[in-house]
Design a protein around this motif. Sequence first.
Motif, PDB file in Angstrom:
ATOM      1  N   MET A   1       3.133 -14.484  61.044  1.00  0.00           N
ATOM      2  CA  MET A   1       2.012 -13.198  60.566  1.00  0.00           C
ATOM      3  C   MET A   1       1.599 -13.758  59.424  1.00  0.00           C
ATOM      4  O   MET A   1       2.276 -14.062  58.572  1.00  0.00           O
ATOM      5  CB  MET A   1       2.715 -11.864  60.830  1.00  0.00           C
ATOM      6  CG  MET A   1       1.823 -10.897  60.329  1.00  0.00           C
ATOM      7  SD  MET A   1       2.858  -9.149  60.229  1.00  0.00           S
ATOM      8  CE  MET A   1       3.442  -8.974  61.819  1.00  0.00           C
ATOM      9  N   ASP A   3       0.300 -13.457  55.497  1.00  0.00           N
ATOM     10  CA  ASP A   3       1.169 -12.379  54.535  1.00  0.00           C
ATOM     11  C   ASP A   3       0.522 -11.269  53.982  1.00  0.00           C
ATOM     12  O   ASP A   3       1.238 -10.279  53.878  1.00  0.00           O
ATOM     13  CB  ASP A   3       1.446 -13.310  53.291  1.00  0.00           C
ATOM     14  CG  ASP A   3       2.410 -14.409  53.351  1.00  0.00           C
ATOM     15  OD1 ASP A   3       3.266 -14.128  54.432  1.00  0.00           O
ATOM     16  OD2 ASP A   3       2.489 -15.220  52.596  1.00  0.00           O
ATOM     17  N   ARG A   6       1.290  -8.782  56.972  1.00  0.00           N
ATOM     18  CA  ARG A   6       2.658  -8.482  56.923  1.00  0.00           C
ATOM     19  C   ARG A   6       2.904  -7.240  55.791  1.00  0.00           C
ATOM     20  O   ARG A   6       3.733  -6.302  55.996  1.00  0.00           O
ATOM     21  CB  ARG A   6       3.498  -9.414  56.537  1.00  0.00           C
ATOM     22  CG  ARG A   6       4.999  -9.204  56.598  1.00  0.00           C
ATOM     23  CD  ARG A   6       5.939 -10.706  56.180  1.00  0.00           C
ATOM     24  NE  ARG A   6       5.772 -11.741  57.264  1.00  0.00           N
ATOM     25  CZ  ARG A   6       5.162 -12.716  57.324  1.00  0.00           C
ATOM     26  NH1 ARG A   6       4.333 -12.943  56.177  1.00  0.00           N
ATOM     27  NH2 ARG A   6       5.170 -13.469  58.288  1.00  0.00           N
ATOM     28  N   GLN A   7       2.079  -7.240  54.983  1.00  0.00           N
ATOM     29  CA  GLN A   7       1.942  -5.990  53.928  1.00  0.00           C
ATOM     30  C   GLN A   7       1.847  -4.857  54.613  1.00  0.00           C
ATOM     31  O   GLN A   7       2.217  -3.642  54.205  1.00  0.00           O
ATOM     32  CB  GLN A   7       1.154  -6.404  52.690  1.00  0.00           C
ATOM     33  CG  GLN A   7       1.587  -7.387  51.752  1.00  0.00           C
ATOM     34  CD  GLN A   7       2.784  -6.888  51.033  1.00  0.00           C
ATOM     35  OE1 GLN A   7       3.870  -6.987  51.346  1.00  0.00           O
ATOM     36  NE2 GLN A   7       2.434  -6.180  49.895  1.00  0.00           N
ATOM     37  N   SER A   9       2.470  -4.352  58.073  1.00  0.00           N
ATOM     38  CA  SER A   9       3.247  -4.142  58.980  1.00  0.00           C
ATOM     39  C   SER A   9       4.360  -3.085  58.891  1.00  0.00           C
ATOM     40  O   SER A   9       4.885  -3.041  57.979  1.00  0.00           O
ATOM     41  CB  SER A   9       3.803  -5.496  59.415  1.00  0.00           C
ATOM     42  OG  SER A   9       4.561  -5.601  60.677  1.00  0.00           O
ATOM     43  N   GLU A  11       6.639  -3.300  61.788  1.00  0.00           N
ATOM     44  CA  GLU A  11       7.416  -3.894  62.628  1.00  0.00           C
ATOM     45  C   GLU A  11       9.194  -3.593  62.177  1.00  0.00           C
ATOM     46  O   GLU A  11       9.312  -3.642  61.019  1.00  0.00           O
ATOM     47  CB  GLU A  11       7.466  -5.181  62.576  1.00  0.00           C
ATOM     48  CG  GLU A  11       6.141  -5.955  63.252  1.00  0.00           C
ATOM     49  CD  GLU A  11       6.363  -5.585  64.926  1.00  0.00           C
ATOM     50  OE1 GLU A  11       7.412  -5.548  65.418  1.00  0.00           O
ATOM     51  OE2 GLU A  11       5.109  -5.542  65.620  1.00  0.00           O
TER      52      GLU A  11
END
Length: 256
Positions: A1, A3, A6-7, A9, A11
């Motif tokens: 993913m 970056d 991802r910040q 996300s 999950e």
Amino acid sequence: MNDVFRQFSLEGQVAVVTGAGKGIGRACALMLARAGADVALFARTEADLASVNAEIIAMGRRAIIVPGDANKEEDLDRLMQRTLQELGKLTVLVNNVGGGGPSDPRKFKGSSVADMLSFNVVPAYNLIQKSAAAMETAGGGAVINISSVAAKYAQKHFSAYAASKAALNQLTRNLAQDFGPVVRINAIEPGTIMTDALAPFLTPERKERMERSTPMARMGRPEDIASAVLFLASPASSWITGKVLSVDGGVEAPNF
């Protein structure tokens, strides 16, 4: 993913959303699920929750339905118990239950003011108190309280509602001091959002006037608030707590 993504996300996260059956609560629940969270859905009307639940399950996320009344502490206890038992933990809480509207202070009884203050403050306080230990056990958490721009305006016929939302804002600021750094607590002040709750007050003339007086030239959508909720729930806001974010299309004065 990537970056950057991802910040934002969620999950592996588990969220509780109150008032999740319609409007802003529904949009928040769906947004958090799209970002990767499993979601416990809480509201009074089970049929509304079932519709949201079906959409989340179709995304491949887990969801549970917990019908109940936010004013009843036993229902909030049941929400916490089922979330932890069935989804495994709790890391995000969206306190969306609340509401009110215009009231004439010459006619609106003090007991009704007390009810409005209680409705907009006490369930949020109770759920933060009940959630904090679970969030600490999970290694951290984020709370987002849904307030209103009415909290910062002075306007006719909004004394009771505005006072209750101002109290929620101050609750947010103070509890952030109590529960940091492990639990972050912020609030969002929506402007005028197109929801079923607003519809009874929205004449065509009033809608046109409100759009004209809004710098962004439109009414808000539930998804506008849900996007801000995602930001405040995600790692992207990891150094933000005790703050109140206005999401209002740029309006700086009452336009109702």
